[in-house]
Write an enzyme that holds these catalytic residues in place. Structure first.
Site, PDB file in Angstrom:
ATOM      1  N   ASP A  34       0.854  -1.197   0.000  1.00 37.13           N
ATOM      2  CA  ASP A  34       0.000   0.000   0.000  1.00 37.13           C
ATOM      3  C   ASP A  34       0.889   1.245   0.000  1.00 37.13           C
ATOM      4  O   ASP A  34       1.916   1.295   0.676  1.00 37.13           O
ATOM      5  CB  ASP A  34      -0.918  -0.002   1.236  1.00 37.13           C
ATOM      6  CG  ASP A  34      -2.072   0.969   1.090  1.00 37.13           C
ATOM      7  OD1 ASP A  34      -3.220   0.512   0.929  1.00 37.13           O
ATOM      8  OD2 ASP A  34      -1.817   2.205   1.127  1.00 37.13           O
ATOM      9  N   ILE A  35       0.462   2.245  -0.755  1.00 36.90           N
ATOM     10  CA  ILE A  35       1.256   3.478  -0.879  1.00 36.90           C
ATOM     11  C   ILE A  35       1.249   4.278   0.429  1.00 36.90           C
ATOM     12  O   ILE A  35       2.168   5.069   0.675  1.00 36.90           O
ATOM     13  CB  ILE A  35       0.722   4.312  -2.074  1.00 36.90           C
ATOM     14  CG1 ILE A  35       1.804   5.233  -2.609  1.00 36.90           C
ATOM     15  CG2 ILE A  35      -0.549   5.076  -1.714  1.00 36.90           C
ATOM     16  CD1 ILE A  35       1.459   5.837  -3.974  1.00 36.90           C
ATOM     17  N   GLY A  98     -15.638   3.155   3.868  1.00 36.69           N
ATOM     18  CA  GLY A  98     -14.398   3.877   3.588  1.00 36.69           C
ATOM     19  C   GLY A  98     -13.712   3.411   2.318  1.00 36.69           C
ATOM     20  O   GLY A  98     -12.609   3.869   2.014  1.00 36.69           O
ATOM     21  N   GLN A  99     -14.350   2.490   1.567  1.00 35.62           N
ATOM     22  CA  GLN A  99     -13.727   2.051   0.309  1.00 35.62           C
ATOM     23  C   GLN A  99     -13.449   3.272  -0.568  1.00 35.62           C
ATOM     24  O   GLN A  99     -14.337   4.108  -0.782  1.00 35.62           O
ATOM     25  CB  GLN A  99     -14.636   1.077  -0.444  1.00 35.62           C
ATOM     26  CG  GLN A  99     -13.986   0.541  -1.726  1.00 35.62           C
ATOM     27  CD  GLN A  99     -14.829  -0.512  -2.448  1.00 35.62           C
ATOM     28  OE1 GLN A  99     -15.963  -0.806  -2.047  1.00 35.62           O
ATOM     29  NE2 GLN A  99     -14.283  -1.068  -3.506  1.00 35.62           N
ATOM     30  N   SER A 100     -12.214   3.370  -1.033  1.00 37.34           N
ATOM     31  CA  SER A 100     -11.835   4.527  -1.848  1.00 37.34           C
ATOM     32  C   SER A 100     -11.407   4.139  -3.252  1.00 37.34           C
ATOM     33  O   SER A 100     -11.395   4.985  -4.141  1.00 37.34           O
ATOM     34  CB  SER A 100     -10.719   5.324  -1.159  1.00 37.34           C
ATOM     35  OG  SER A 100      -9.579   4.507  -0.964  1.00 37.34           O
ATOM     36  N   HIS A 105     -10.435  -5.432  -3.455  1.00 41.69           N
ATOM     37  CA  HIS A 105      -9.091  -5.718  -2.941  1.00 41.69           C
ATOM     38  C   HIS A 105      -9.195  -6.104  -1.480  1.00 41.69           C
ATOM     39  O   HIS A 105     -10.128  -5.712  -0.778  1.00 41.69           O
ATOM     40  CB  HIS A 105      -8.165  -4.515  -3.097  1.00 41.69           C
ATOM     41  CG  HIS A 105      -8.716  -3.243  -2.512  1.00 41.69           C
ATOM     42  ND1 HIS A 105      -9.666  -2.481  -3.158  1.00 41.69           N
ATOM     43  CD2 HIS A 105      -8.469  -2.622  -1.337  1.00 41.69           C
ATOM     44  CE1 HIS A 105      -9.970  -1.429  -2.413  1.00 41.69           C
ATOM     45  NE2 HIS A 105      -9.270  -1.507  -1.284  1.00 41.69           N
ATOM     46  N   HIS A 107      -6.941  -5.980   2.068  1.00 38.40           N
ATOM     47  CA  HIS A 107      -5.778  -5.455   2.778  1.00 38.40           C
ATOM     48  C   HIS A 107      -5.231  -6.556   3.679  1.00 38.40           C
ATOM     49  O   HIS A 107      -6.002  -7.194   4.419  1.00 38.40           O
ATOM     50  CB  HIS A 107      -6.159  -4.292   3.704  1.00 38.40           C
ATOM     51  CG  HIS A 107      -6.739  -3.092   3.025  1.00 38.40           C
ATOM     52  ND1 HIS A 107      -6.055  -1.903   2.886  1.00 38.40           N
ATOM     53  CD2 HIS A 107      -7.953  -2.883   2.453  1.00 38.40           C
ATOM     54  CE1 HIS A 107      -6.826  -1.009   2.270  1.00 38.40           C
ATOM     55  NE2 HIS A 107      -7.986  -1.585   2.001  1.00 38.40           N
TER      56      HIS A 107
END
Ligand code: 5GP
Length: 128
Positions: A34-35, A98-100, A105, A107
């Site tokens: 993750d960035i 909160g899915q952006s 995907h 986590h």
């Protein structure tokens, strides 16, 4: 839920149009860091296919794809050395979660003890 946007950031990573720090790839899934990590280990696993969310993936993906994706999640966690200390899986579905990024995907969070309260995500992980 929005319909699938083929130019979402994970679709572009899957097509190689955007870079990622790749951890694992097979015919079913791609995993990368993750960035904005929220834990010492914070890896995203994305299926290869146009799925907005878990609901979409569970309902629409062929059985072989579903099995291959979840095997990849397990394999990535194992290869990251997380089996024994443990890890947390999170999949956000829809705006209230909160899915952006609207490409399904999972986590993988690891590398630190996490609160048992499942509504709390790990706190942001400051990189040294
Ligand atoms: P969501 O909020 O949809 O469950 O998770 C999306 C995740 O994607 C966030 O944790 C966010 O930091 C990560 N993310 C967003 N854009 C990028 C990107 O360009 N590269 C990587 N590696 N992660 C990203």
């Amino acid at each position: 839920m929005p319909s699938y946007d083929r130019n979402n950031v994970f679709a572009r990573i899957l097509r190689g149009e955007l870079p990622c720090r790749k951890v694992y790839e097979d015919e079913f899934a791609l995993a990368f860091h993750d960035i904005r990590p929220l834990a010492p280990v914070h890896v995203l696993v994305v299926p290869k296919g146009d799925y907005v969310s878990n609901a979409d993936f569970a309902a629409s993906a062929p059985a072989e794809q579903v099995a291959g994706f979840w095997r990849a999640v397990g394999r990535v966690a194992h290869e990251l050395g997380l089996d024994s200390p443990g890890y947390r899986l999170v999949a956000n579905h829809g705006p209230m979660s909160g899915q952006s990024v609207f490409h399904f995907h999972v986590h993988i969070f690891g590398g630190k003890a996490m609160p048992h309260d499942m509504t709390r995500l790990p706190e942001a992980h400051a990189k040294a």
